[in-house]
Structures are given as structure tokens and as C-alpha cells.
Design a protein around this motif. Structure first.
Motif, PDB file in Angstrom:
ATOM      1  N   SER A   1     159.563 -71.826  20.548  1.00  0.00           N
ATOM      2  CA  SER A   1     159.622 -71.401  19.302  1.00  0.00           C
ATOM      3  C   SER A   1     160.031 -69.855  19.147  1.00  0.00           C
ATOM      4  CB  SER A   1     158.334 -71.396  18.644  1.00  0.00           C
ATOM      5  OG  SER A   1     157.344 -70.745  19.175  1.00  0.00           O
ATOM      6  N   MET A   2     159.377 -69.057  20.444  1.00  0.00           N
ATOM      7  CA  MET A   2     159.855 -67.555  20.523  1.00  0.00           C
ATOM      8  C   MET A   2     161.379 -67.394  20.827  1.00  0.00           C
ATOM      9  SD  MET A   2     156.444 -65.971  22.413  1.00  0.00           S
ATOM     10  CE  MET A   2     156.179 -67.164  23.520  1.00  0.00           C
ATOM     11  N   PHE A   3     161.878 -68.343  21.761  1.00  0.00           N
ATOM     12  CA  PHE A   3     163.260 -68.004  22.204  1.00  0.00           C
ATOM     13  C   PHE A   3     164.225 -68.510  20.992  1.00  0.00           C
ATOM     14  CE2 PHE A   3     167.026 -70.346  23.799  1.00  0.00           C
ATOM     15  CZ  PHE A   3     167.496 -69.106  24.818  1.00  0.00           C
TER      16      PHE A   3
ATOM     17  N   THR B   1     165.331 -66.767   6.409  1.00  0.00           N
ATOM     18  CA  THR B   1     166.167 -67.418   7.554  1.00  0.00           C
ATOM     19  C   THR B   1     165.412 -68.200   8.560  1.00  0.00           C
ATOM     20  OG1 THR B   1     167.685 -65.206   7.603  1.00  0.00           O
ATOM     21  CG2 THR B   1     167.740 -66.677   9.612  1.00  0.00           C
ATOM     22  N   LEU B   2     164.231 -67.714   8.871  1.00  0.00           N
ATOM     23  CA  LEU B   2     163.430 -68.364   9.738  1.00  0.00           C
ATOM     24  C   LEU B   2     162.668 -69.700   9.026  1.00  0.00           C
ATOM     25  CD1 LEU B   2     161.590 -65.486  11.821  1.00  0.00           C
ATOM     26  CD2 LEU B   2     163.612 -67.257  12.670  1.00  0.00           C
ATOM     27  N   TRP B   3     162.540 -69.491   7.743  1.00  0.00           N
ATOM     28  CA  TRP B   3     161.743 -70.574   6.973  1.00  0.00           C
ATOM     29  C   TRP B   3     162.643 -71.974   7.087  1.00  0.00           C
ATOM     30  CZ3 TRP B   3     156.794 -71.480   5.184  1.00  0.00           C
ATOM     31  CH2 TRP B   3     156.920 -72.777   4.051  1.00  0.00           C
ATOM     32  N   LYS B   4     163.965 -71.572   6.852  1.00  0.00           N
ATOM     33  CA  LYS B   4     165.076 -72.602   6.701  1.00  0.00           C
ATOM     34  C   LYS B   4     165.079 -73.441   7.992  1.00  0.00           C
ATOM     35  CE  LYS B   4     168.037 -70.901   3.194  1.00  0.00           C
ATOM     36  NZ  LYS B   4     169.425 -70.361   3.295  1.00  0.00           N
ATOM     37  N   GLN B   5     164.722 -72.813   9.245  1.00  0.00           N
ATOM     38  CA  GLN B   5     164.780 -73.465  10.648  1.00  0.00           C
ATOM     39  C   GLN B   5     163.264 -73.890  10.835  1.00  0.00           C
ATOM     40  OE1 GLN B   5     167.498 -73.824  12.222  1.00  0.00           O
ATOM     41  NE2 GLN B   5     168.623 -72.841  10.583  1.00  0.00           N
ATOM     42  N   GLY B   6     162.500 -74.066   9.969  1.00  0.00           N
ATOM     43  CA  GLY B   6     161.395 -74.865  10.191  1.00  0.00           C
ATOM     44  C   GLY B   6     160.205 -73.990  10.612  1.00  0.00           C
ATOM     45  N   PHE B   7     160.364 -72.791  10.758  1.00  0.00           N
ATOM     46  CA  PHE B   7     159.144 -71.808  10.817  1.00  0.00           C
ATOM     47  C   PHE B   7     158.222 -71.715   9.734  1.00  0.00           C
ATOM     48  CE2 PHE B   7     162.107 -70.477  14.196  1.00  0.00           C
ATOM     49  CZ  PHE B   7     161.503 -70.177  15.121  1.00  0.00           C
ATOM     50  N   GLU B   8     157.001 -71.555  10.068  1.00  0.00           N
ATOM     51  CA  GLU B   8     155.784 -71.452   8.881  1.00  0.00           C
ATOM     52  C   GLU B   8     154.738 -70.286   9.156  1.00  0.00           C
ATOM     53  OE1 GLU B   8     154.943 -75.964   7.528  1.00  0.00           O
ATOM     54  OE2 GLU B   8     154.529 -75.668   9.821  1.00  0.00           O
TER      55      GLU B   8
ATOM     56  N   GLU C   1     154.509 -69.616  13.095  1.00  0.00           N
ATOM     57  CA  GLU C   1     153.998 -70.944  13.679  1.00  0.00           C
ATOM     58  C   GLU C   1     155.265 -72.197  13.597  1.00  0.00           C
ATOM     59  OE1 GLU C   1     150.218 -74.431  13.137  1.00  0.00           O
ATOM     60  OE2 GLU C   1     150.194 -72.292  12.028  1.00  0.00           O
ATOM     61  N   HIS C   2     155.431 -72.857  14.562  1.00  0.00           N
ATOM     62  CA  HIS C   2     156.525 -73.978  14.506  1.00  0.00           C
ATOM     63  C   HIS C   2     155.913 -75.136  15.009  1.00  0.00           C
ATOM     64  CE1 HIS C   2     160.393 -75.965  14.284  1.00  0.00           C
ATOM     65  NE2 HIS C   2     160.975 -74.775  14.016  1.00  0.00           N
ATOM     66  N   ARG C   3     155.691 -76.197  14.188  1.00  0.00           N
ATOM     67  CA  ARG C   3     155.072 -77.212  14.726  1.00  0.00           C
ATOM     68  C   ARG C   3     155.855 -78.156  15.339  1.00  0.00           C
ATOM     69  NH1 ARG C   3     151.204 -78.785   9.505  1.00  0.00           N
ATOM     70  NH2 ARG C   3     152.778 -77.585   8.375  1.00  0.00           N
ATOM     71  N   GLU C   4     157.044 -78.022  15.453  1.00  0.00           N
ATOM     72  CA  GLU C   4     157.773 -78.989  16.078  1.00  0.00           C
ATOM     73  C   GLU C   4     157.948 -78.792  17.761  1.00  0.00           C
ATOM     74  OE1 GLU C   4     162.645 -79.833  16.138  1.00  0.00           O
ATOM     75  OE2 GLU C   4     161.915 -79.224  14.398  1.00  0.00           O
ATOM     76  N   PHE C   5     157.659 -77.555  18.139  1.00  0.00           N
ATOM     77  CA  PHE C   5     157.604 -77.313  19.429  1.00  0.00           C
ATOM     78  C   PHE C   5     156.292 -77.508  20.012  1.00  0.00           C
ATOM     79  CE2 PHE C   5     161.286 -74.439  17.744  1.00  0.00           C
ATOM     80  CZ  PHE C   5     162.417 -75.317  18.474  1.00  0.00           C
ATOM     81  N   ARG C   6     156.177 -78.085  21.349  1.00  0.00           N
ATOM     82  CA  ARG C   6     155.082 -78.070  22.223  1.00  0.00           C
ATOM     83  C   ARG C   6     154.850 -77.011  22.980  1.00  0.00           C
ATOM     84  NH1 ARG C   6     154.478 -79.569  27.376  1.00  0.00           N
ATOM     85  NH2 ARG C   6     152.426 -80.348  28.023  1.00  0.00           N
ATOM     86  N   ASN C   7     155.760 -76.366  23.157  1.00  0.00           N
ATOM     87  CA  ASN C   7     155.892 -75.185  24.015  1.00  0.00           C
ATOM     88  C   ASN C   7     156.169 -73.948  23.253  1.00  0.00           C
ATOM     89  OD1 ASN C   7     156.318 -73.073  26.215  1.00  0.00           O
ATOM     90  ND2 ASN C   7     156.681 -74.491  27.719  1.00  0.00           N
ATOM     91  N   PRO C   8     155.032 -72.781  23.205  1.00  0.00           N
ATOM     92  CA  PRO C   8     155.407 -71.778  22.719  1.00  0.00           C
ATOM     93  C   PRO C   8     156.605 -70.983  22.851  1.00  0.00           C
ATOM     94  CG  PRO C   8     153.539 -71.416  23.888  1.00  0.00           C
ATOM     95  CD  PRO C   8     153.886 -72.797  23.748  1.00  0.00           C
TER      96      PRO C   8
ATOM     97  N   LEU D   1     151.454 -68.481  16.336  1.00  0.00           N
ATOM     98  CA  LEU D   1     150.063 -68.977  15.599  1.00  0.00           C
ATOM     99  C   LEU D   1     149.916 -70.541  16.485  1.00  0.00           C
ATOM    100  CD1 LEU D   1     150.533 -67.801  12.214  1.00  0.00           C
ATOM    101  CD2 LEU D   1     149.272 -66.374  14.030  1.00  0.00           C
ATOM    102  N   TYR D   2     148.592 -70.844  16.155  1.00  0.00           N
ATOM    103  CA  TYR D   2     148.391 -72.380  16.521  1.00  0.00           C
ATOM    104  C   TYR D   2     147.140 -72.627  15.806  1.00  0.00           C
ATOM    105  CZ  TYR D   2     147.057 -76.599  18.904  1.00  0.00           C
ATOM    106  OH  TYR D   2     146.699 -77.787  19.294  1.00  0.00           O
TER     107      TYR D   2
END
Length: 380
Positions: free
Chosen positions: A58-60, A25-32, A48-55, A82-83
Motif C-alpha cells: 500500500s505504501m509503494f 487521487t488516492l480515494w479513486k485507487q481504493g485508499f480509505e 488504509e487500503h483493505r485490498e493489500f495483505r502487506n502494508p 492504518l489497520y
């Protein structure tokens, strides 16, 4: 005894299937780099979600996606963002209270972190803007390039960033309008001990520099104080299409800083002292205010070649995701940072730019007080 073993097997299979469903589910939304430590009473999610500047975003976002998962509300959920393929810390999903990873969590991550399987091929579009104001004949001189780059993970924490630079306009210097390589570097990011962060880069950078850059930062992310040092050795280089010109790598720089989170309107004060990028010695004071989607700062600086002041800002570029498939993603940059200084002649207290945010700018967004502030705003 046999029935007990069968029951444990079914519990294990059930947890495993739930973890796989969450990953999918999360992979489809850009999470890695999704790694899930799923127990009967708790769930720890590394991602990790590289689209978001603010972590926090991504958590929300992960929480919104997973809120409909069956039985998930029974778990003690922990987010572990992760970063650059390395863990930063642990946040409670309810309170966003921060703590560093313990030995068990570090070992679990090390055993399951696979840099070759857990990432998409991720391509990033972002602008490079250099401007100078004030000349009578040409009041606004500018160089504007569009960069398309990518980051390839080679080992835990180790990556290669490279790409191409597409010139759009240049009335600033004689670099020309030929397609050329974007700043390209090997980069290593790590947190070998809790709250001690290191960043090492080698290659070609912005400001027409090449060489080596080292950053260290001590940042307890539940504290109001952090300390850091950045230093390295560089030389001048210039690309004209495939033609390459460089000078000797003999420019040393080293700057130490201390940053204090004031507790007033999400502002921070940062004092930097040392030898800056163009060998000028002095100090710089930044006042930085964080907004949910941006960061704006004012600064004043004085060195042995002059004084200056100005402002800077940073934000994610719209629209974020442009194209995403199972193994490929094209997006705009998670952080575009630009700085204006009123002294356009002398390079007073210039900061060094590499191909990613500096540790102070990155870790500021992971501070527990800032994450909790954003959580309270979203819950109102």
C-alpha cells in the motif's frame, strides 16, 4: 504585518488544495480514511487500503500514484498505514525507517479520524475450506463454503463483521447445504501505548465456536523479538440455515508465545505454550518464511493428547478488486490462510480462528526489517 497575514493565508490555502487533490487521487485507487497533515516542508499521510495483505504494497502503491504530484518531492514524506481504523506506526517514504507515533501525531489523528465518513461499504469474498484425509471409503472429505462478509466501523477501533456463508460442497459432516450466517463478531483493535497491541472479539467464530477472544502482543516493530498472549472462553455452536444449536460456553483456552525474527532468509521462529482450543495442554513450534506475496510455514506440536506436524500458508486471493465506486467496493480477501496437519483424528494444538488475522500474523508484515527488504528488492 497585513501583507504577512495575506501571504500566510495563501500558503494555507495552497496546502489545503494540494491535500484535497491527493485525497481525491488516492480515494479513486481504493485508499480509505485518508488524513493528511501537510506542512510547507513535510507531508504525513494516514491511510488504509483493505485490498493489500502487506502494508508495504500500500505504501509503494501510494508512492507510485503520487510521484507525479507537483512539488511533492520537496516534502519530507511519512507513511502512516492504518489497520482496522487504528494507527500502527510511521515509516519514512525514502528509507522505510520505522518509529511509533508521537503525541502530536496521535492527537492529529484522533481529531480527524471519522469512522462514518472515511470508509466505503466494503464487501469481501473468501473461501472456507475444512478437509480430512485418509479414510478408506472416502479418502478426501471436505467442507467448502464461500463467505460474503463486510466490516462496519462503529467507533474508533470498534467494528462489526458479519455476512453470509454459501455452502458449495460438504462430505465432512452433517451441517447441511442451507444458506446461513457467516461468523459474525464485534471486534476492537487498539494500541493504547506504543508497541502494545490489543484485540478483543465477541461473537461467533470459525471452528464452530462462539464466545470471547482476547489477544495482547508486545511488538517493537524495529526489533527482532515479539511476545504475545491469546485467551478466551468459547462454546460449540452450529447453524442449519436459520436453525441454531449451541452448547454451554465453558471451554477455556490460553496460549502464550514468543517469536524471533532470525535474520536468515526472512524466516521467523515462533514457540507457543499453553492450553489450546480443545483443552489440550502442550507446545507448538512454527518456522515461518515470508515471501513478497505469501507466507509459508512448517510446524510441529505435542500436547497431552498426541503429537502432530504440518504446514500452513497465507496469501491474497486474485483478483483483489472486483467492483469499486465512490461509496462501495467488492473484493476478494486480503488474506486466505489454510493449514494442514497430518493427525486428522485428534485436534492437537489447534489454533483459534477469528474473522481476521491474528496479531502475530498481522504485525509480522509491519516489521521494519521486512519492509526494508521489500523496498530493496523493488529498487534493484
Amino acid at each position: 504585518m497585513r501583507n504577512s497575514g495575506i501571504s500566510l493565508l495563501f500558503i494555507f490555502l495552497g496546502l489545503s488544495l494540494k491535500a484535497q487533490e491527493i485525497k481525491k487521487t488516492l480515494w479513486k485507487q481504493g485508499f480509505e480514511n485518508l488524513i493528511i497533515q501537510d506542512k510547507s516542508d513535510s507531508l504525513k499521510l494516514f491511510f488504509e487500503h483493505r485490498e493489500f495483505r502487506n502494508p508495504y504494497h500500500s505504501m509503494f502503491f501510494a508512492g507510485m500514484i503520487l510521484e507525479d504530484q507537483d512539488d511533492l518531492e520537496k516534502n519530507d514524506i511519512k507513511w502512516i498505514p492504518l489497520y482496522h481504523n487504528q494507527h500502527v506506526g510511521v515509516y519514512d517514504a525514502e528509507t522505510y525507517k520505522f518509529h511509533s507515533l508521537d503525541a502530536e501525531e496521535k492527537n492529529f489523528f484522533a481529531k480527524n479520524n471519522n469512522v462514518f465518513r472515511n470508509y466505503r461499504f466494503n464487501f469481501r469474498l473468501h473461501p472456507e475450506v475444512v478437509s480430512r484425509y485418509g479414510y478408506y471409503e472416502d479418502p478426501f472429505e471436505t467442507k467448502f463454503n464461500v463467505l460474503l462478509d463486510t466490516r462496519l466501523y462503529l467507533a474508533p477501533g470498534l467494528s462489526l463483521q458479519t455476512g453470509i456463508s454459501i455452502p458449495i460442497v460438504n462430505s465432512l459432516d452433517n451441517q447441511g447445504m442451507k444458506l446461513r450466517a457467516a461468523p459474525s463478531m464485534l471486534h476492537y483493535f487498539t494500541q493504547p501505548w506504543n508497541s502494545h497491541f490489543f484485540s478483543l472479539s465477541a461473537g461467533t467464530f470459525y471452528n464452530d465456536r462462539y464466545g470471547f477472544d482476547l489477544e495482547y502482543r508486545y511488538a517493537r516493530l524495529a526489533s527482532t523479538w515479539s511476545f504475545g498472549f491469546a485467551g478466551g472462553v468459547t462454546g460449540f455452536y452450529r447453524l442449519y440455515g436459520l436453525e441454531y444449536y449451541s452448547e454451554s460456553m465453558d471451554n477455556l483456552y490460553g496460549v502464550a508465545d514468543v517469536e524471533w525474527r532470525t535474520g536468515i532468509e526472512n524466516t521467523s521462529l515462533k514457540l507457543s505454550i499453553g492450553q489450546f482450543l480443545y483443552k489440550d495442554k502442550g507446545a507448538r513450534l512454527d518456522l515461518i518464511k515470508q515471501f513478497e506475496a505469501a507466507e509459508i510455514g512448517l510446524f510441529a506440536a505435542g500436547t497431552d493428547i498426541g503429537v502432530t506436524g504440518g504446514f500452513q500458508f497465507a496469501f491474497s486471493l486474485f483478483p483483489g478488486k472486483i467492483l469499486r465506486s465512490k461509496k462501495l467496493e467488492l473484493r476478494t480477501t486480503e488474506e486466505f490462510r489454510w493449514e494442514y496437519t497430518y493427525n486428522n483424528e485428534d485436534p492437537v494444538a489447534r489454533q483459534f480462528r477469528i474473522g481476521m488475522p491474528r496479531l502475530a500474523n498481522m504485525l509480522r508484515n509491519y516489521n521494519e526489517a521486512w519492509i526494508k527488504h521489500l523496498s530493496r528488492n523493488n529498487n534493484q
